[in-house]
Design a protein around this motif. Structure first.
Motif, PDB file in Angstrom:
ATOM      1  N   SER A  34      17.870  -3.030 -40.602  1.00  9.21           N
ATOM      2  CA  SER A  34      16.614  -3.461 -39.984  1.00  9.21           C
ATOM      3  C   SER A  34      16.564  -3.129 -38.502  1.00  9.21           C
ATOM      4  O   SER A  34      15.489  -3.050 -37.909  1.00  9.21           O
ATOM      5  CB  SER A  34      16.422  -4.966 -40.183  1.00  9.21           C
ATOM      6  OG  SER A  34      17.415  -5.707 -39.498  1.00  9.21           O
ATOM      7  N   LEU A  39      12.360  -2.776 -42.375  1.00  9.09           N
ATOM      8  CA  LEU A  39      12.854  -2.922 -43.742  1.00  9.09           C
ATOM      9  C   LEU A  39      11.882  -3.779 -44.539  1.00  9.09           C
ATOM     10  O   LEU A  39      11.491  -4.863 -44.111  1.00  9.09           O
ATOM     11  CB  LEU A  39      14.233  -3.583 -43.721  1.00  9.09           C
ATOM     12  CG  LEU A  39      14.973  -3.685 -45.045  1.00  9.09           C
ATOM     13  CD1 LEU A  39      15.339  -2.308 -45.552  1.00  9.09           C
ATOM     14  CD2 LEU A  39      16.228  -4.531 -44.874  1.00  9.09           C
ATOM     15  N   ASP A  40      11.482  -3.290 -45.707  1.00 11.01           N
ATOM     16  CA  ASP A  40      10.542  -4.011 -46.559  1.00 11.01           C
ATOM     17  C   ASP A  40      11.301  -4.660 -47.710  1.00 11.01           C
ATOM     18  O   ASP A  40      11.866  -3.966 -48.557  1.00 11.01           O
ATOM     19  CB  ASP A  40       9.490  -3.046 -47.108  1.00 11.01           C
ATOM     20  CG  ASP A  40       8.316  -3.782 -47.732  1.00 11.01           C
ATOM     21  OD1 ASP A  40       8.503  -4.951 -48.116  1.00 11.01           O
ATOM     22  OD2 ASP A  40       7.223  -3.206 -47.824  1.00 11.01           O
ATOM     23  N   ASP A  56      11.623   2.050 -52.794  1.00  7.56           N
ATOM     24  CA  ASP A  56      11.939   0.639 -52.917  1.00  7.56           C
ATOM     25  C   ASP A  56      13.306   0.389 -52.277  1.00  7.56           C
ATOM     26  O   ASP A  56      14.316   0.976 -52.670  1.00  7.56           O
ATOM     27  CB  ASP A  56      11.971   0.263 -54.405  1.00  7.56           C
ATOM     28  CG  ASP A  56      12.069  -1.236 -54.611  1.00  7.56           C
ATOM     29  OD1 ASP A  56      12.371  -1.939 -53.642  1.00  7.56           O
ATOM     30  OD2 ASP A  56      11.849  -1.686 -55.748  1.00  7.56           O
ATOM     31  N   ALA A  57      13.337  -0.496 -51.286  1.00  7.50           N
ATOM     32  CA  ALA A  57      14.590  -0.769 -50.573  1.00  7.50           C
ATOM     33  C   ALA A  57      15.650  -1.359 -51.487  1.00  7.50           C
ATOM     34  O   ALA A  57      16.841  -1.255 -51.203  1.00  7.50           O
ATOM     35  CB  ALA A  57      14.325  -1.713 -49.403  1.00  7.50           C
ATOM     36  N   ARG A  58      15.231  -1.957 -52.600  1.00  7.47           N
ATOM     37  CA  ARG A  58      16.203  -2.555 -53.504  1.00  7.47           C
ATOM     38  C   ARG A  58      17.032  -1.503 -54.235  1.00  7.47           C
ATOM     39  O   ARG A  58      18.065  -1.812 -54.817  1.00  7.47           O
ATOM     40  CB  ARG A  58      15.484  -3.449 -54.512  1.00  7.47           C
ATOM     41  CG  ARG A  58      14.760  -4.602 -53.833  1.00  7.47           C
ATOM     42  CD  ARG A  58      14.195  -5.572 -54.828  1.00  7.47           C
ATOM     43  NE  ARG A  58      13.362  -6.553 -54.152  1.00  7.47           N
ATOM     44  CZ  ARG A  58      13.235  -7.811 -54.552  1.00  7.47           C
ATOM     45  NH1 ARG A  58      13.891  -8.221 -55.604  1.00  7.47           N
ATOM     46  NH2 ARG A  58      12.460  -8.650 -53.902  1.00  7.47           N
ATOM     47  N   TYR A  60      18.659   0.591 -52.743  1.00  6.37           N
ATOM     48  CA  TYR A  60      19.837   0.725 -51.883  1.00  6.37           C
ATOM     49  C   TYR A  60      20.589  -0.594 -51.727  1.00  6.37           C
ATOM     50  O   TYR A  60      21.816  -0.605 -51.620  1.00  6.37           O
ATOM     51  CB  TYR A  60      19.421   1.231 -50.506  1.00  6.37           C
ATOM     52  CG  TYR A  60      18.641   2.524 -50.542  1.00  6.37           C
ATOM     53  CD1 TYR A  60      19.291   3.743 -50.712  1.00  6.37           C
ATOM     54  CD2 TYR A  60      17.257   2.525 -50.431  1.00  6.37           C
ATOM     55  CE1 TYR A  60      18.577   4.928 -50.757  1.00  6.37           C
ATOM     56  CE2 TYR A  60      16.529   3.708 -50.477  1.00  6.37           C
ATOM     57  CZ  TYR A  60      17.199   4.904 -50.646  1.00  6.37           C
ATOM     58  OH  TYR A  60      16.482   6.071 -50.697  1.00  6.37           O
ATOM     59  N   ARG A  95       6.991  -5.502 -43.377  1.00  6.59           N
ATOM     60  CA  ARG A  95       8.338  -5.023 -43.095  1.00  6.59           C
ATOM     61  C   ARG A  95       8.961  -5.817 -41.955  1.00  6.59           C
ATOM     62  O   ARG A  95       8.275  -6.300 -41.064  1.00  6.59           O
ATOM     63  CB  ARG A  95       8.299  -3.537 -42.742  1.00  6.59           C
ATOM     64  CG  ARG A  95       7.746  -2.673 -43.858  1.00  6.59           C
ATOM     65  CD  ARG A  95       7.740  -1.220 -43.454  1.00  6.59           C
ATOM     66  NE  ARG A  95       7.011  -0.411 -44.424  1.00  6.59           N
ATOM     67  CZ  ARG A  95       6.855   0.898 -44.305  1.00  6.59           C
ATOM     68  NH1 ARG A  95       7.352   1.538 -43.267  1.00  6.59           N
ATOM     69  NH2 ARG A  95       6.179   1.554 -45.216  1.00  6.59           N
TER      70      ARG A  95
END
Length: 245
Positions: A34, A39-40, A56-58, A60, A95
């Motif tokens: 972040s 970061l979302d 999608d950040a998830r 990672y 975000r």
């Protein structure tokens, strides 16, 4: 291993099981991410991903991303990025950007997970020899303990639990110390009703079932861990025998 090097170099390497979605491990990664870019924590719709709206950040950080972001929010370390409010008008969950006083990477230890750490200070120079996690301090730097650091031997003089500091001095001793303790673990809930990893739980239950791919049959429960320290032993390096307690 010094007496039997074949046991160290000849045996197979141990397989370590690491959970990258552990919130305690992931929190430092999310904080550093972040700081580099907003970061979302939401799951983006497929249309946003396929249309070039991002990823999608998830993918990672895993399923615990939202939980970790909530923790950082509560501590006021991340805030919604004002520059992106216009892009996400339809939602208040925008975000997040790092807002801490200093870059988070400066406070991330590559050798410790816990945030609270004890400083080991040289009595003669006042310099910090090393840092140890709070949970390990009572095993490694209690008064009278022999502490090893980079082939140097130190004798622990004192341990200040309020200042989180252990004072040590260089010493030439032919023994090492080992803490005498008792650990009691008491479960506070029924483990059979809680799945450790809901996002990849096994579809078939039962003792004979075997997890497939990333599925896991692990279960978890809240527990209370109590450790009682009774003293420590002094053990000769040469013989491995205890000569004092």
């Amino acid at each position: 291993f010094m007496r039997s090097p074949a046991k160290l170099f000849g045996r197979p390497i141990e397989r370590a099981a690491i959970d990258p979605c552990n919130p305690s491990v992931m929190e430092a990664h999310v904080a550093c991410a972040s700081h580099e870019m907003p970061l979302d924590p939401r799951v983006l719709p497929k249309s946003a991903i396929t249309d070039g709206g991002g990823r999608d950040a998830r993918l990672y950080f895993g399923s615990a991303l939202e939980v970790v972001c909530d923790r950082l929010r509560e501590r006021r370390l991340v805030v919604p990025d004002a520059s992106l409010l216009g892009e996400w008008k339809a939602s208040l969950d925008v975000r997040l950007r790092w807002c801490g006083a200093s870059p988070p990477a400066n406070g991330v230890s590559v050798r410790a997970i816990e945030e609270e750490r004890y400083r080991i200070v040289d009595e003669r120079t006042g310099e910090c020899v090393e840092e140890v996690e709070r949970s390990k301090a009572f095993w490694e730097v209690y008064p009278g303990a022999v502490y090893m650091n980079q082939a140097r031997t130190f004798l622990c003089v004192s341990l200040d639990v309020k200042k989180l500091t252990a004072v040590v001095r260089l010493a030439d001793v032919k023994y090492f110390t080992k803490m005498v303790d008792k650990t009691t673990v008491t479960t506070l809930a029924n483990a059979s009703t809680t799945v450790a990893y809901p996002d990849r739980a096994t579809s078939v239950t039962g003792a004979a079932s075997r997890p497939a791919n990333r599925e896991s049959s692990a279960q978890s429960a809240r527990a209370e861990v109590a450790v009682t320290f009774f003293g420590y032993r002094k053990i000769w390096h040469a013989s491995g025998t205890c000569f004092d307690t």
